[in-house]
Scaffold this active site. Structure first.
Site, PDB file in Angstrom:
ATOM      1  CE1 TYR A  89      16.551   5.760  49.927  1.00 21.11           C
ATOM      2  CE2 TYR A  89      15.958   6.506  52.121  1.00 21.11           C
ATOM      3  CZ  TYR A  89      16.423   5.518  51.276  1.00 21.11           C
ATOM      4  OH  TYR A  89      16.776   4.289  51.788  1.00 21.11           O
TER       5      TYR A  89
ATOM      6  CG  ASP B  85      19.145   4.338  61.596  1.00  9.90           C
ATOM      7  OD1 ASP B  85      19.979   3.661  62.206  1.00  9.90           O
ATOM      8  OD2 ASP B  85      18.343   3.846  60.783  1.00  9.90           O
TER       9      ASP B  85
ATOM     10  CG  HIS C 241      23.752  10.338  53.509  1.00  4.19           C
ATOM     11  ND1 HIS C 241      22.518   9.728  53.532  1.00  4.19           N
ATOM     12  CD2 HIS C 241      23.643  11.424  54.324  1.00  4.19           C
ATOM     13  CE1 HIS C 241      21.696  10.399  54.331  1.00  4.19           C
ATOM     14  NE2 HIS C 241      22.355  11.431  54.824  1.00  4.19           N
TER      15      HIS C 241
ATOM     16  CE1 TYR D  49      14.591   1.200  52.354  1.00  5.84           C
ATOM     17  CE2 TYR D  49      12.325   1.496  53.045  1.00  5.84           C
ATOM     18  CZ  TYR D  49      13.667   1.810  53.179  1.00  5.84           C
ATOM     19  OH  TYR D  49      14.074   2.705  54.136  1.00  5.84           O
ATOM     20  NE  ARG D  50      12.589   6.285  52.344  1.00  8.59           N
ATOM     21  CZ  ARG D  50      12.783   6.553  53.631  1.00  8.59           C
ATOM     22  NH1 ARG D  50      13.188   5.619  54.448  1.00  8.59           N
ATOM     23  NH2 ARG D  50      12.577   7.760  54.108  1.00  8.59           N
TER      24      ARG D  50
HETATM   25  C1  EUG Z   1      19.129   4.114  57.050  1.00  3.71           C
HETATM   26  C2  EUG Z   1      18.129   3.161  57.194  1.00  3.71           C
HETATM   27  C3  EUG Z   1      17.145   3.064  56.237  1.00  3.71           C
HETATM   28  C4  EUG Z   1      17.168   3.902  55.127  1.00  3.71           C
HETATM   29  C5  EUG Z   1      18.163   4.845  54.995  1.00  3.71           C
HETATM   30  C6  EUG Z   1      19.128   4.945  55.968  1.00  3.71           C
HETATM   31  C7  EUG Z   1      20.173   4.202  58.050  1.00  3.71           C
HETATM   32  C8  EUG Z   1      21.310   3.473  57.925  1.00  3.71           C
HETATM   33  C9  EUG Z   1      16.205   1.089  57.098  1.00  3.71           C
HETATM   34  O1  EUG Z   1      16.130   2.162  56.276  1.00  3.71           O
HETATM   35  O2  EUG Z   1      16.207   3.757  54.179  1.00  3.71           O
HETATM   36  C10 EUG Z   1      22.305   3.347  58.941  1.00  3.71           C
END
Ligand code: EUG
Length: 603
Positions: free
Chosen positions: A147, A208, A447, A528-529
């Site tokens: 992000y 995560d 990513h 959402y973001r």
């Molecule tokens: C992940 C989860 C997120 C996010 C970015 C990455 C991980 C993915 C639930 O939010 O905003 C496996």
């Protein structure tokens, strides 16, 4: 530091650095680091676009202004961003640029980094920024990867890196199950502190990857995987430095002598916390967070589903179970390609062709994995003592088995290094880093996320999946979708993985994302973001009633930040000094993130 020195230096420990790794994850982090540098071919950067100076200020005036700030904060806490950009990796991440650059890496860079050591020093930085009309961009720890990482939206902003010196856990209440933290406290750090105090009855909810700031993640409305997974919903109380330098405490924090700041989030009067999440209206310097009670037992489970078309039925089964709290946590339903990528090997180990990896190749690889062939895989957890869990697990089993070919994978058959166990730990509040591994899918792997929200309905899941599939195929990008199921909605997280040293791949990823955002909006879905370079576009999709919401945000911005110094452009909110000058990033902006200057200060 040379490339090899960088690769061979040890991973910093939490005891050495606020952003470091806890000892129990050190070996794992070392291995992750080796594999990151094995796939790195990107040459060391040289700086081509120096000096970086904030818009509308002479270099010498800027240098003198930094000198003045250095006298207040200490010269060691003010640093110009004029050295070669060093990427590092997740655990040794830069605050000089976006580690996951999707536009030219010298585009989204601060002119300087400053390190306040207290709320009072944050106030001094803010007053200084107002005096010189210099844009500032606060970060907690800078691990908002996918992000924008640590990068500012406006090139030449002064980065306010809060975490380096403001990283104390101010309180952990064993009675109230709450804590109070500063911006530099990571999920790793809080988890370790709770354990160290012997508070076995307290659980921390972790995302995560656990290296991020609790405040940073929460104010960006991030997600974790226990029943306390909605971090914003679980916070209680903020301390905020406003863009004009005043400090406020929200909720009960406004009442001197209170003992409820972390237990009752609302206080009295308007609930103002909301305007300090995903905004540029203030700098959060303290935040209260609720902690989950240890449920007295837990048990992870995993189901595989054979066909891609099963998605519809699986989601329809999940909805009533999730809303009814039989499925208790923010679980993930992940696509098969991720089951391969998450082991951390480069795609070229499996497939050498161009374009997306073919489905038959994917299925033949995964057939040899412990969980066997599948199209979708559900990771969930049941909480409580055995007899309570069993009641829920039996219902879940009967429901999921209605899908032809559904299989429950017995965890006892899985090796200790299987990804399942990382999900198991995370859903039990134990932070991990295994999720990092899929960035190695591509050399110089980076990513960036596409994160639309939908109700928990099969038709919506299928529509979003197909929409994503179509655009990924068009641009030759492998599709990694994971549905993260909240209480009444799902965040679909699609991480696009690319070689950040390849300008053409970067451009394809950004083009693909711009299409995805528009395609989703055309069907009524919003993110959402989002990443810095997509914020204007995403904000633009929330356009009901002639963009009334964005206009309201602009009104707040101009009232709270008359000089427009705080994180201009963040979440699509531009101060009046920037509006009408082409700062918004759109389909035609390409690598350029900048508009036509800033209005001069009015006297
Ligand atoms: C992940 C989860 C997120 C996010 C970015 C990455 C991980 C993915 C639930 O939010 O905003 C496996």
């Amino acid at each position: 530091m040379s490339f090899t020195d960088e690769a061979q230096s040890d991973v910093p420990l939490l005891s050495e650095k606020h952003s470091g790794i806890p000892p129990f994850l050190l070996e794992k982090a070392r291995k992750a680091k080796v594999s990151v540098f094995e796939t790195r071919t990107k040459p060391k950067a040289t700086r081509n676009r120096l000096p970086v100076i904030p818009h509308g200020i002479e270099e010498q005036v800027f240098v003198d202004a930094l000198g003045e700030l250095g006298k207040q904060l200490g010269v060691e806490n003010v640093e110009r961003n004029d050295k070669p950009l060093t990427d590092g990796w997740y655990m040794e991440h830069p605050n000089t640029h976006d580690l996951m650059a999707v536009v030219d890496e010298e585009e989204l860079v601060p002119s300087a980094m400053v390190y306040p050591g207290s709320t009072e020093e944050v106030q001094q930085v803010v007053l200084w920024a107002n005096k010189y009309h210099i844009p500032i961009f606060p970060i907690s720890m800078g691990r908002n990867l996918g992000y924008g990482g640590a990068a500012p939206r406006v090139r030449g902003s002064v980065l306010v890196d809060l975490g380096r010196r403001m990283n104390k856990i101010l309180d952990i209440s064993a009675q109230d199950y709450t804590c109070l933290v500063e911006p530099g406290v990571s999920f790793f750090a809080l988890y370790e502190a709770v354990k160290e105090k012997g508070y076995d009855h307290l659980w921390v909810d972790v995302p995560d990857v656990g290296g991020g700031s609790i405040i940073g993640n929460t104010v960006d409305r991030g997600v974790g995987y226990t029943p306390y997974g909605d971090h914003w919903a679980c916070h209680s109380g903020l301390e905020v430095v406003l863009p004009t330098g005043e400090v406020i405490r929200t909720g009960m924090g406004a009442l001197p002598g209170n003992n409820t700041w972390q237990t009752f989030p609302y206080g009295f009067g308007p609930y103002s916390d909301g305007i300090f999440s995903q905004s540029n209206f203030g700098i959060v310097t303290k935040m209260g967070m609720t902690l989950m009670p240890n449920p007295g037992g837990y048990e992870s489970f995993m189901y595989t589903f054979q066909k891609e078309e099963d998605l519809d039925q699986v989601i329809e089964i999940i909805r009533p179970l999730r809303i009814g709290n039989i499925l208790e946590n923010v679980a993930q339903l992940r696509h098969v390609t991720q089951s391969i990528a998450v082991i951390g090997r480069p795609r070229s180990d499996f497939y050498k062709g161009d374009g997306t990896i073919p489905a038959d190749v994917v299925h033949s690889i995964v057939s040899n994995f412990p969980m066997g062939d599948h199209s979708w895989i559900y990771y969930g957890m049941s909480y409580g003592p055995k007899h309570i869990r069993q009641y829920k697990l039996d219902i879940i089993d009967a429901e999921f088995k209605k899908v032809p070919g559904a299989r429950r994978i017995d965890p006892a058959t899985l090796p200790a290094d299987e990804y399942f166990w990382a999900r198991d730990r995370i859903a039990a509040g134990v932070p991990d880093i295994q999720e990092l591994r899929w960035v190695n899918w591509m050399p110089n792997g980076a990513h960036i996320a596409f994160s639309p929200v939908s109700p928990i309905r099969g038709a919506d899941a299928t529509r979003l999946f197909e929409l994503a599939r179509r655009r990924h195929d068009q641009f030759g990008i492998d599709l990694f979708p994971a549905f993260c199921v909240g209480l009444r909605e799902m965040h679909l997280i699609v991480e696009l993985v690319y070689d950040r040293a390849d300008p053409r791949k970067r451009r394809d990823v950004l083009d693909c994302l711009r299409h995805l955002v528009d395609d989703a909006a055309a069907c009524g879905y919003g993110e959402y973001r989002t990443h810095l370079v997509l914020m204007d576009q995403v904000a633009g999709t929330y356009s009901w009633n002639d963009g009334a919401l964005l206009k309201f945000h602009e009104k707040l911005k101009d009232a709270l930040d008359p000089n427009g110094i705080m994180a201009p452009g963040r979440c699509g909110i531009w101060p009046k000094q920037y509006r009408g000058r082409g700062w918004e990033m759109t389909k035609t902006s390409g690598e350029n993130t900048q508009g036509d200057g800033v209005a001069p200060p009015s006297q």
